[in-house]
Scaffold this motif. Structure first.
Motif, PDB file in Angstrom:
ATOM      1  N   TYR A 101     -18.841  -4.657  12.080  1.00 28.31           N
ATOM      2  CA  TYR A 101     -17.403  -4.461  11.872  1.00 28.31           C
ATOM      3  C   TYR A 101     -17.065  -3.973  10.459  1.00 28.31           C
ATOM      4  CZ  TYR A 101     -17.636  -9.198   9.872  1.00 28.31           C
ATOM      5  OH  TYR A 101     -17.964 -10.314   9.127  1.00 28.31           O
ATOM      6  N   GLU A 102     -18.081  -3.878   9.578  1.00 30.58           N
ATOM      7  CA  GLU A 102     -17.848  -3.381   8.221  1.00 30.58           C
ATOM      8  C   GLU A 102     -18.045  -1.866   8.112  1.00 30.58           C
ATOM      9  OE1 GLU A 102     -19.296  -7.383   5.846  1.00 30.58           O
ATOM     10  OE2 GLU A 102     -20.792  -5.899   6.440  1.00 30.58           O
ATOM     11  N   LEU A 103     -18.368  -1.232   9.231  1.00 30.46           N
ATOM     12  CA  LEU A 103     -18.667   0.196   9.225  1.00 30.46           C
ATOM     13  C   LEU A 103     -17.405   1.029   9.404  1.00 30.46           C
ATOM     14  CD1 LEU A 103     -21.826   0.176  11.517  1.00 30.46           C
ATOM     15  CD2 LEU A 103     -21.691  -0.181   9.042  1.00 30.46           C
ATOM     16  N   ASP A 104     -17.453   2.238   8.871  1.00 22.94           N
ATOM     17  CA  ASP A 104     -16.354   3.171   9.066  1.00 22.94           C
ATOM     18  C   ASP A 104     -16.693   4.137  10.205  1.00 22.94           C
ATOM     19  OD1 ASP A 104     -18.127   5.056   8.001  1.00 22.94           O
ATOM     20  OD2 ASP A 104     -17.118   5.162   6.068  1.00 22.94           O
ATOM     21  N   ALA A 105     -15.866   5.139  10.413  1.00 15.83           N
ATOM     22  CA  ALA A 105     -16.047   6.076  11.524  1.00 15.83           C
ATOM     23  C   ALA A 105     -17.336   6.884  11.416  1.00 15.83           C
ATOM     24  CB  ALA A 105     -14.851   7.020  11.593  1.00 15.83           C
ATOM     25  N   LEU A 106     -17.916   6.966  10.207  1.00 22.31           N
ATOM     26  CA  LEU A 106     -19.164   7.705  10.018  1.00 22.31           C
ATOM     27  C   LEU A 106     -20.404   6.854  10.270  1.00 22.31           C
ATOM     28  CD1 LEU A 106     -18.193   9.660   6.774  1.00 22.31           C
ATOM     29  CD2 LEU A 106     -18.107  10.457   9.147  1.00 22.31           C
ATOM     30  N   GLY A 107     -20.196   5.559  10.551  1.00 22.34           N
ATOM     31  CA  GLY A 107     -21.315   4.677  10.854  1.00 22.34           C
ATOM     32  C   GLY A 107     -21.978   4.045   9.653  1.00 22.34           C
ATOM     33  N   HIS A 108     -21.361   4.183   8.476  1.00 19.54           N
ATOM     34  CA  HIS A 108     -21.891   3.466   7.315  1.00 19.54           C
ATOM     35  C   HIS A 108     -20.824   2.543   6.754  1.00 19.54           C
ATOM     36  CE1 HIS A 108     -20.865   7.481   5.281  1.00 19.54           C
ATOM     37  NE2 HIS A 108     -19.954   6.639   4.858  1.00 19.54           N
ATOM     38  N   VAL A 109     -21.224   1.677   5.833  1.00 25.45           N
ATOM     39  CA  VAL A 109     -20.320   0.664   5.299  1.00 25.45           C
ATOM     40  C   VAL A 109     -19.102   1.329   4.664  1.00 25.45           C
ATOM     41  CG1 VAL A 109     -20.084  -1.144   3.531  1.00 25.45           C
ATOM     42  CG2 VAL A 109     -22.112  -1.079   4.979  1.00 25.45           C
ATOM     43  N   ASN A 110     -17.937   0.835   5.036  1.00 21.04           N
ATOM     44  CA  ASN A 110     -16.682   1.308   4.465  1.00 21.04           C
ATOM     45  C   ASN A 110     -16.664   1.052   2.963  1.00 21.04           C
ATOM     46  OD1 ASN A 110     -13.778   0.498   3.542  1.00 21.04           O
ATOM     47  ND2 ASN A 110     -13.497   1.862   5.295  1.00 21.04           N
ATOM     48  N   HIS A 111     -16.099   1.984   2.223  1.00 20.94           N
ATOM     49  CA  HIS A 111     -16.099   1.887   0.761  1.00 20.94           C
ATOM     50  C   HIS A 111     -15.511   0.578   0.244  1.00 20.94           C
ATOM     51  CE1 HIS A 111     -11.762   2.688   0.237  1.00 20.94           C
ATOM     52  NE2 HIS A 111     -11.916   3.332   1.396  1.00 20.94           N
ATOM     53  N   ALA A 112     -14.479   0.063   0.864  1.00 19.38           N
ATOM     54  CA  ALA A 112     -13.846  -1.167   0.389  1.00 19.38           C
ATOM     55  C   ALA A 112     -14.763  -2.377   0.536  1.00 19.38           C
ATOM     56  CB  ALA A 112     -12.537  -1.404   1.137  1.00 19.38           C
ATOM     57  N   VAL A 113     -15.690  -2.332   1.484  1.00 15.81           N
ATOM     58  CA  VAL A 113     -16.586  -3.457   1.729  1.00 15.81           C
ATOM     59  C   VAL A 113     -17.545  -3.656   0.550  1.00 15.81           C
ATOM     60  CG1 VAL A 113     -18.355  -4.377   3.291  1.00 15.81           C
ATOM     61  CG2 VAL A 113     -16.334  -3.232   4.221  1.00 15.81           C
ATOM     62  N   TYR A 114     -17.886  -2.588  -0.158  1.00 18.32           N
ATOM     63  CA  TYR A 114     -18.733  -2.721  -1.337  1.00 18.32           C
ATOM     64  C   TYR A 114     -18.072  -3.655  -2.357  1.00 18.32           C
ATOM     65  CZ  TYR A 114     -21.805   1.044   0.218  1.00 18.32           C
ATOM     66  OH  TYR A 114     -22.704   1.805   0.914  1.00 18.32           O
ATOM     67  N   HIS A 115     -16.751  -3.560  -2.481  1.00 22.96           N
ATOM     68  CA  HIS A 115     -16.016  -4.453  -3.379  1.00 22.96           C
ATOM     69  C   HIS A 115     -16.129  -5.902  -2.907  1.00 22.96           C
ATOM     70  CE1 HIS A 115     -14.063  -1.290  -5.748  1.00 22.96           C
ATOM     71  NE2 HIS A 115     -14.000  -0.614  -4.627  1.00 22.96           N
ATOM     72  N   LEU A 116     -16.073  -6.103  -1.587  1.00 15.93           N
ATOM     73  CA  LEU A 116     -16.225  -7.459  -1.044  1.00 15.93           C
ATOM     74  C   LEU A 116     -17.617  -8.016  -1.319  1.00 15.93           C
ATOM     75  CD1 LEU A 116     -14.452  -6.999   2.408  1.00 15.93           C
ATOM     76  CD2 LEU A 116     -13.562  -8.155   0.372  1.00 15.93           C
ATOM     77  N   TYR A 117     -18.646  -7.190  -1.125  1.00 14.50           N
ATOM     78  CA  TYR A 117     -20.007  -7.638  -1.411  1.00 14.50           C
ATOM     79  C   TYR A 117     -20.135  -8.035  -2.878  1.00 14.50           C
ATOM     80  CZ  TYR A 117     -21.632  -5.541   3.044  1.00 14.50           C
ATOM     81  OH  TYR A 117     -21.850  -5.213   4.360  1.00 14.50           O
ATOM     82  N   ALA A 118     -19.555  -7.230  -3.760  1.00 15.62           N
ATOM     83  CA  ALA A 118     -19.617  -7.538  -5.193  1.00 15.62           C
ATOM     84  C   ALA A 118     -18.883  -8.846  -5.495  1.00 15.62           C
ATOM     85  CB  ALA A 118     -19.031  -6.386  -6.004  1.00 15.62           C
ATOM     86  N   GLU A 119     -17.757  -9.069  -4.840  1.00 10.81           N
ATOM     87  CA  GLU A 119     -16.990 -10.299  -5.067  1.00 10.81           C
ATOM     88  C   GLU A 119     -17.770 -11.531  -4.606  1.00 10.81           C
ATOM     89  OE1 GLU A 119     -13.956 -12.777  -6.358  1.00 10.81           O
ATOM     90  OE2 GLU A 119     -14.253 -10.652  -6.758  1.00 10.81           O
ATOM     91  N   VAL A 120     -18.431 -11.431  -3.466  1.00 10.33           N
ATOM     92  CA  VAL A 120     -19.264 -12.537  -2.987  1.00 10.33           C
ATOM     93  C   VAL A 120     -20.323 -12.869  -4.035  1.00 10.33           C
ATOM     94  CG1 VAL A 120     -21.031 -13.159  -1.287  1.00 10.33           C
ATOM     95  CG2 VAL A 120     -18.878 -12.144  -0.526  1.00 10.33           C
ATOM     96  N   ALA A 121     -21.001 -11.846  -4.537  1.00 11.03           N
ATOM     97  CA  ALA A 121     -22.055 -12.073  -5.533  1.00 11.03           C
ATOM     98  C   ALA A 121     -21.485 -12.621  -6.834  1.00 11.03           C
ATOM     99  CB  ALA A 121     -22.827 -10.781  -5.797  1.00 11.03           C
ATOM    100  N   ARG A 122     -20.337 -12.115  -7.275  1.00  7.46           N
ATOM    101  CA  ARG A 122     -19.720 -12.620  -8.517  1.00  7.46           C
ATOM    102  C   ARG A 122     -19.414 -14.106  -8.407  1.00  7.46           C
ATOM    103  NH1 ARG A 122     -17.086  -7.651  -8.536  1.00  7.46           N
ATOM    104  NH2 ARG A 122     -15.198  -8.473  -7.564  1.00  7.46           N
ATOM    105  N   THR A 123     -18.789 -14.492  -7.303  1.00 10.99           N
ATOM    106  CA  THR A 123     -18.426 -15.901  -7.125  1.00 10.99           C
ATOM    107  C   THR A 123     -19.672 -16.777  -7.086  1.00 10.99           C
ATOM    108  OG1 THR A 123     -16.430 -15.259  -5.929  1.00 10.99           O
ATOM    109  CG2 THR A 123     -17.192 -17.522  -5.643  1.00 10.99           C
TER     110      THR A 123
END
Length: 138
Positions: free
Chosen positions: A12-34
């Protein structure tokens, strides 16, 4: 070695091109920061009780290689402090085969939640809440 946590890409994190949506990278970074702040001993609840908290001021993402459903990525987090009111975090998203998928660079500060201003010495504020830079940066 910097703190790192592993995240699996979900469909569910994928965009129409089948790769991770750009905004999800920010979420991954936030998880790691916390997780990195907690691993470094920082008591975020204590800081909040003291009416202070980390605040994200800027984020830059450099996309290198796509992530797709089922991929796993290690998200690192390393902090750098200088003499000002802000500090930086460098985060690398690395696929299991060693391929760098993205670089995330953040500028943060420690905000006084009542005055709505940044503290002059963010490292000292974090350390007063148990933060140990060596535990984050390895």
């Amino acid at each position: 070695m910097a703190f790192s946590t592993r995240i699996e890409v979900r469909g569910y994190e994928l965009d129409a091109l089948g790769h991770v949506n750009h905004a999800v990278y920010h979420l991954y970074a936030e998880v790691a920061r916390t997780k990195a702040f907690v691993a470094a001993g920082c008591d975020l609840d204590l800081l909040t009780q003291r009416r202070t908290a980390p605040v994200l001021l800027t984020t830059t993402v450099n996309f290198r290689r796509e992530l797709r459903a089922g991929d796993e990525v290690d998200v690192s987090c390393a902090a750098k402090f200088g003499d000002g009111k802000t500090f930086t975090l460098e985060q690398m998203l690395t696929k299991m085969d060693g391929t760098l998928s993205a670089e995330v660079y953040c500028v943060l500060g420690m905000m006084d939640l009542e005055a709505r201003r940044l503290h002059a010495d963010p490292r000292a504020v974090l350390e007063s809440g148990g933060f140990d830079l060596a535990k984050m940066n390895g």
